[in-house]
Write a protein that holds these residues in place. Sequence first.
Motif, short mmCIF file in Angstrom:
data_model
loop_
_atom_site.label_atom_id
_atom_site.label_comp_id
_atom_site.label_asym_id
_atom_site.label_seq_id
_atom_site.Cartn_x
_atom_site.Cartn_y
_atom_site.Cartn_z
N LEU A 46 0.83 -1.19 0.00
CA LEU A 46 0.00 0.00 0.00
C LEU A 46 0.88 1.25 0.00
O LEU A 46 1.97 1.25 0.55
N PRO A 47 0.43 2.31 -0.66
CA PRO A 47 -0.92 2.54 -1.21
C PRO A 47 -1.13 2.00 -2.62
O PRO A 47 -2.16 2.25 -3.22
N GLU A 54 -7.03 -2.95 -1.73
CA GLU A 54 -7.21 -1.66 -1.10
C GLU A 54 -6.33 -0.55 -1.68
O GLU A 54 -6.44 0.61 -1.27
N GLY A 55 -5.45 -0.87 -2.63
CA GLY A 55 -4.56 0.12 -3.19
C GLY A 55 -5.14 0.85 -4.39
O GLY A 55 -6.11 0.40 -5.01
N PHE A 56 -4.52 1.97 -4.75
CA PHE A 56 -5.05 2.70 -5.91
C PHE A 56 -4.74 1.97 -7.21
O PHE A 56 -5.50 2.09 -8.18
N ARG A 59 -7.60 -0.33 -7.67
CA ARG A 59 -8.78 0.38 -8.17
C ARG A 59 -8.67 0.66 -9.67
O ARG A 59 -9.65 0.53 -10.42
N TYR A 200 -0.26 9.27 1.19
CA TYR A 200 -1.09 8.21 1.75
C TYR A 200 -0.87 8.05 3.25
O TYR A 200 -1.83 8.07 4.04
N ARG A 204 -3.05 9.34 7.18
CA ARG A 204 -3.59 8.32 8.07
C ARG A 204 -3.05 8.42 9.49
O ARG A 204 -3.26 7.51 10.29
N GLU A 259 -7.94 10.82 -4.31
CA GLU A 259 -8.55 10.21 -3.13
C GLU A 259 -7.50 9.60 -2.21
O GLU A 259 -7.64 9.59 -0.99
N TYR A 260 -6.41 9.10 -2.80
CA TYR A 260 -5.32 8.48 -2.03
C TYR A 260 -4.24 9.49 -1.63
O TYR A 260 -3.21 9.10 -1.08
#
Length: 280
Positions: A46-47, A54-56, A59, A200, A204, A259-260
């Motif tokens: 990640l990311p 769950e990573g870009f 997606r 990223y 968080r 978004e990330y």
Amino acid sequence: MRAACRQMVRAVTLVLGLVTFGVAVAEPPERQERETLRVCADGNNLPFSNQAGEGFENRIAELLAEDLGVPLTYVWAPQVMGFVRHTLELRVCDVMIGTVAGYEFVQNTNAYYRSVYALVVPEDSELEATRLSDPGFAGRRIGVVAETPPLVPLRRSGARIQGYPLMVDTRVRAPVRDAIEDVVNGNTEGAVLWGPLAGYYAARQDPPLKVIPLVDDDSGAQLDYRITMGVRRGEPHWKDLINDFIDRHQEEIDAILIEYGVPLLDRRGRLLGVDEGGDS
């Protein structure tokens, strides 16, 4: 003796002929139809990607599979030395979603984003540097991943370097996450990291860390990179299909990256979304 030599020559010629023949038939013609989108990916990175999707890059792979109208499957492998050889070159998968432009072991598609290294600091930090030559780095303990471009310029600026390893098995270590945690815990005063990682992990933390893209850097180090998808050489049709996908879905791809927390640059090297005299 002469007869033995002639036999040896014939044997060597035969072997060379077989090797040549083997090379000729080893590379199958490019497939025009694909029943599934087979993605080469790191399952714990990640990311960018992980096995939970769950990573870009996960997606974006989903978006590509939907566009192609085929199921999405993955071949998981830690992204260390030999990754391409053990995945793409073995033909067990067909595309790497994130590959730096110019990477010599693959055929690059068109770039679908451009990002830059960034400084990560606590929200209340006085360090606001957008270039590695900023005098504010002098005497400060700054985290940086070994062998990455910011390392030498930071040393020239007088920063006290806290290093983290570059090539690791992501199933075992997460050096960038370690660098971020050191900033949170006060072990370092900041970290200079690749933009997608910086954005990223900084977002968080509680409270979130501040991310300052190094868009004004004048150190001579290359800090911004164009990111493509990587496919095998000799597959022009596949490359063209992906380029067409990128062209038609660029806005959706940008939205995923934003978004990330990925700092995105335009073609002139300016941050996307930053208004400069009405030109964003």
